[in-house]
Design a protein around this motif. Structure first.
Motif, PDB file in Angstrom:
ATOM      1  N   GLN A   1      17.742  30.830  96.940  1.00 57.02           N
ATOM      2  CA  GLN A   1      16.767  30.207  97.428  1.00 57.02           C
ATOM      3  C   GLN A   1      15.716  30.784  98.394  1.00 57.02           C
ATOM      4  O   GLN A   1      14.485  30.702  98.310  1.00 57.02           O
ATOM      5  CB  GLN A   1      16.680  28.790  97.215  1.00 57.02           C
ATOM      6  CG  GLN A   1      17.711  28.200  96.429  1.00 57.02           C
ATOM      7  CD  GLN A   1      17.740  28.541  94.775  1.00 57.02           C
ATOM      8  OE1 GLN A   1      16.846  28.426  94.189  1.00 57.02           O
ATOM      9  NE2 GLN A   1      19.015  28.603  94.368  1.00 57.02           N
TER      10      GLN A   1
ATOM     11  N   PRO B   1      11.381  31.813  97.785  1.00 55.95           N
ATOM     12  CA  PRO B   1      10.164  30.720  97.802  1.00 55.95           C
ATOM     13  C   PRO B   1      10.758  29.388  98.533  1.00 55.95           C
ATOM     14  O   PRO B   1       9.820  28.522  98.490  1.00 55.95           O
ATOM     15  CB  PRO B   1      10.612  30.343  96.327  1.00 55.95           C
ATOM     16  CG  PRO B   1      11.977  30.821  95.846  1.00 55.95           C
ATOM     17  CD  PRO B   1      12.082  32.274  96.706  1.00 55.95           C
TER      18      PRO B   1
ATOM     19  N   ARG C   1       9.448  24.003 100.619  1.00 61.88           N
ATOM     20  CA  ARG C   1       8.809  25.106 100.013  1.00 61.88           C
ATOM     21  C   ARG C   1       8.060  26.191 100.988  1.00 61.88           C
ATOM     22  O   ARG C   1       7.315  25.933 101.933  1.00 61.88           O
ATOM     23  CB  ARG C   1       7.527  24.551  99.181  1.00 61.88           C
ATOM     24  CG  ARG C   1       6.676  25.440  98.494  1.00 61.88           C
ATOM     25  CD  ARG C   1       5.387  24.640  97.812  1.00 61.88           C
ATOM     26  NE  ARG C   1       4.709  23.634  98.621  1.00 61.88           N
ATOM     27  CZ  ARG C   1       4.062  22.844  97.679  1.00 61.88           C
ATOM     28  NH1 ARG C   1       4.081  22.617  96.552  1.00 61.88           N
ATOM     29  NH2 ARG C   1       3.430  21.795  98.798  1.00 61.88           N
TER      30      ARG C   1
ATOM     31  N   PHE D   1       9.165  32.798  87.513  1.00 63.38           N
ATOM     32  CA  PHE D   1       9.020  31.423  88.794  1.00 63.38           C
ATOM     33  C   PHE D   1       7.738  30.991  88.366  1.00 63.38           C
ATOM     34  O   PHE D   1       7.611  29.923  89.155  1.00 63.38           O
ATOM     35  CB  PHE D   1       9.203  32.037  90.217  1.00 63.38           C
ATOM     36  CG  PHE D   1      10.599  32.484  90.543  1.00 63.38           C
ATOM     37  CD1 PHE D   1      11.701  32.286  89.360  1.00 63.38           C
ATOM     38  CD2 PHE D   1      10.956  32.786  91.686  1.00 63.38           C
ATOM     39  CE1 PHE D   1      13.050  32.510  89.984  1.00 63.38           C
ATOM     40  CE2 PHE D   1      12.404  33.402  92.093  1.00 63.38           C
ATOM     41  CZ  PHE D   1      13.345  32.973  91.217  1.00 63.38           C
TER      42      PHE D   1
ATOM     43  N   ALA E   1       6.519  27.500  94.713  1.00 64.91           N
ATOM     44  CA  ALA E   1       6.993  26.608  93.967  1.00 64.91           C
ATOM     45  C   ALA E   1       6.508  25.287  94.143  1.00 64.91           C
ATOM     46  O   ALA E   1       5.521  25.014  94.870  1.00 64.91           O
ATOM     47  CB  ALA E   1       8.527  26.627  94.816  1.00 64.91           C
TER      48      ALA E   1
ATOM     49  N   TYR F   1      15.561  28.001  91.433  1.00 67.93           N
ATOM     50  CA  TYR F   1      14.595  26.406  91.454  1.00 67.93           C
ATOM     51  C   TYR F   1      13.343  26.612  91.641  1.00 67.93           C
ATOM     52  O   TYR F   1      12.497  25.687  91.756  1.00 67.93           O
ATOM     53  CB  TYR F   1      15.212  25.490  92.398  1.00 67.93           C
ATOM     54  CG  TYR F   1      16.934  25.098  91.890  1.00 67.93           C
ATOM     55  CD1 TYR F   1      17.139  24.275  91.123  1.00 67.93           C
ATOM     56  CD2 TYR F   1      17.656  25.543  92.735  1.00 67.93           C
ATOM     57  CE1 TYR F   1      18.223  23.838  90.836  1.00 67.93           C
ATOM     58  CE2 TYR F   1      18.981  25.442  92.426  1.00 67.93           C
ATOM     59  CZ  TYR F   1      19.342  24.537  91.386  1.00 67.93           C
ATOM     60  OH  TYR F   1      20.574  24.262  91.079  1.00 67.93           O
ATOM     61  N   ALA F   2      12.865  27.878  91.791  1.00 60.90           N
ATOM     62  CA  ALA F   2      11.461  28.062  92.251  1.00 60.90           C
ATOM     63  C   ALA F   2      10.326  27.855  90.984  1.00 60.90           C
ATOM     64  O   ALA F   2       9.222  27.442  91.252  1.00 60.90           O
ATOM     65  CB  ALA F   2      11.265  29.514  92.650  1.00 60.90           C
TER      66      ALA F   2
ATOM     67  N   LYS G   1       6.830  23.952  86.710  1.00 56.67           N
ATOM     68  CA  LYS G   1       5.693  24.593  86.357  1.00 56.67           C
ATOM     69  C   LYS G   1       5.454  24.840  85.117  1.00 56.67           C
ATOM     70  O   LYS G   1       6.401  24.805  84.203  1.00 56.67           O
ATOM     71  CB  LYS G   1       5.943  26.246  87.203  1.00 56.67           C
ATOM     72  CG  LYS G   1       5.886  26.145  88.540  1.00 56.67           C
ATOM     73  CD  LYS G   1       5.760  27.643  88.948  1.00 56.67           C
ATOM     74  CE  LYS G   1       5.673  27.573  90.622  1.00 56.67           C
ATOM     75  NZ  LYS G   1       5.589  28.966  91.153  1.00 56.67           N
TER      76      LYS G   1
END
Length: 539
Positions: free
Chosen positions: A77, A209, A225, A236, A241, A534-535, A539
């Motif tokens: 991450q 990210p 973030r 992503f 993020a 996890y970015a 979304k």
């Protein structure tokens, strides 16, 4: 070896071979392929702050130094690689490098780098950062547990210009074509490397990210973030993020992970017992699995310590263990029976046939041949009882398996004295040859990871806990690793794996896979060997 929930991490490298390298594999035109762990979509249930269960306490957050998957899951991450590859796809995507080429014999790789990228500490990303990262891994002072092995015959990195860098190897190294996409080669801030020195693992700085905030050993790792992040892959989504923060709660017990998932304390868990995974499915939880390459869960047998220095005894142990029973009893049939020193997903995989089949009669015959006769339910020779030392890595997924194996060995007259040691202390015990068995598995997408486990250089100081050493096998492994044709390389490694299977220096139980259970979370992506990104969540 890494933990997943119990895998000590070795080389995390992808496998593509070198067929495209002779003409130069340009990344700029590559397109996204395959599928993410879960389809990216907007969900009103997605929290701004996400908490993830982490089943292993990180040793360090320096990707170039660590040997643990617990560290790498966090590093994924914080850091970006030069190129990206995702689960379910054989294609690669531009990362911090927009394109790269390699010469015909895979000894020289030239990367053309992305402009406009900054590290989380404000340092500009350029060719100097790439050189600093690879040199840091190669530096003996770093004491790299995994990445240095994956860096192979590294010669050095040359800065051609601010956004062009050339990586050289002393001999052909086709595996680098794919290992550059692994998390262990996330690019470090050269400013942070210099500033923190030996403490860099407590202050990691990448271009990824999420930005590191704090690490409380045994408790949690907190990230926030990176608001400036706008150079990520399409998987992503665009820009930074959506999550404001990402916290990894260190929960090494499957039961504690399951309870935290039920109460909503965590929204993602990948260290649950298979029975709890089954219950989660029935309860409507989202679950996703990612099959992985590498070495299966199983036991390395010490070929240099009596009585497992006798191949007949090792073969008897292999036939005495009811691996199917272990899987059905402890893992609800969730995992697939392993059939080789490597998993089926590993390039060059070669089945061991019946070498590890459960057959107590055959085990008895082998022990008889070795001179160990059954006397009052125990095998004896010259008045001595057949006894092996079985030191288990505590809380690495082997506890219950070891107990079952102890019972199964007793049924053929072998006495196994079972004890536990914690990691990393147990690693030194294994290196010193203090046990007949070593708990083991290894997540890696390139077959050359076998170098870390079965070559002479890794005895006593590396991961060769079977203490097997053969100059001819070393030579065979090196030749396979230097083969530039993908087909020929896989065939060469298949021959290596068949030879190792015959030695019975490793007893495989089940093939690797990652199992994610989530509470209403969408937008996850993953690496080919199961580490989540996890970015893209929310979304």
């Amino acid at each position: 070896m890494s933990s997943h929930p119990s895998k000590r991490r070795g080389a995390r490298i992808a496998s593509m071979g070198v067929a495209a390298l002779g003409v130069g594999a340009l990344l700029a035109g590559w397109t996204a392929g395959g599928t993410a762990v879960a389809n990216a979509s907007t969900s009103s249930k997605t929290p701004k702050a996400l908490t993830v269960a982490l089943s292993q306490n990180p040793d360090t957050l320096d990707p170039g130094q660590t040997g643990l998957v617990g560290s790498v899951k966090v590093d994924a991450q914080i850091f970006d690689p030069l190129i990206w590859r995702f689960s379910g796809s054989k294609k690669y995507e531009p990362g911090l490098a927009t394109s790269y080429t390699a010469n015909a014999d895979a000894t020289e790789y030239t990367f053309h780098l992305r402009h406009g990228v900054t590290f989380q500490d404000g340092t500009r990303f350029d060719a100097n950062a790439v050189k600093a990262t690879f040199d840091h891994i190669a530096d003996p002072a770093t004491k790299s547990a995994s990445a240095v092995t994956s860096l192979g015959p590294y010669k050095g990195t040359t800065v051609v210009d601010p956004y062009t860098v050339k990586v050289d190897f002393t001999s052909s190294y086709p595996a680098f074509n794919t290992l550059v996409a692994s998390e262990q080669f996330g690019i470090d801030s050269p400013t942070a490397l210099k500033k923190y020195g030996a403490d860099y693992g407590q202050h990691p700085v990448g271009t990824g990210p999420f930005t590191f905030q704090s690490f409380t050993s045994g408790s949690s790792v907190k990230l926030t973030r990176n608001a400036k992040y706008d150079w990520g892959p399409k998987r992503f989504g665009s820009g930074a993020a959506k999550l404001s923060s990402l916290t990894f709660r260190i929960l090494t017990s499957p039961t504690s992970q399951n309870n935290a998932l039920k109460t909503g304390e965590v929204q993602v868990a990948d260290g649950l017992d298979p029975q709890d995974v089954a219950s989660a499915k029935k309860a409507g939880k989202r679950t996703t699995t990612v099959a992985a390459a590498g070495m299966p869960y199983g036991w390395l047998l010490n070929v240099d310590k009596a009585p497992t220095n006798d191949p007949l005894v090792r073969q008897a142990i292999a036939h005495a263990i009811d691996r199917k029973s272990i899987i059905s009893t402890l893992f609800a049939g969730e995992f697939k029976l392993a059939t080789s020193v490597v998993t089926r997903a590993t390039p060059g995989y070669a089945s061991a046939g019946s070498a590890f089949s459960y057959n107590q009669k055959e085990a008895g015959k082998l022990l008889d041949r070795a001179g160990w006769k059954m006397v009052d339910g125990k095998r004896q020779k010259h008045g001595k009882t057949l006894t092996i030392s079985m030191i288990n890595i505590a809380n690495f997924g082997f506890d219950d398996m070891s107990t079952l194996v102890q019972s199964q060995l007793a049924s053929v007259g072998i006495t196994a004295k079972l004890s536990d040691q914690a990691f990393p202390t147990v690693g030194q015990t294994y290196n010193n040859g203090g046990s007949n068995t070593a708990s083991w598995f290894f997540w890696s997408l390139d077959p050359n990871m076998i170098k870390s486990v079965f070559t002479c250089a890794q005895v006593k100081s590396g991961f060769n806990w079977s203490h097997s050493c053969s100059a001819s096998l070393d030579k065979q492994i090196d030749a396979a690793d230097a083969t530039t044709s993908t087909t020929a390389r896989n065939a060469a490694f298949a021959s290596v794996f068949r030879k190792i299977n015959k030695q019975a220096a490793f007893i495989p139980v089940y093939d690797l896979k990652a199992i994610y259970v989530t509470n209403g979370i969408t937008g996850l992506a993953s690496t080919p060997d199961g580490d989540a990104y996890y970015a893209g969540v929310g979304k």
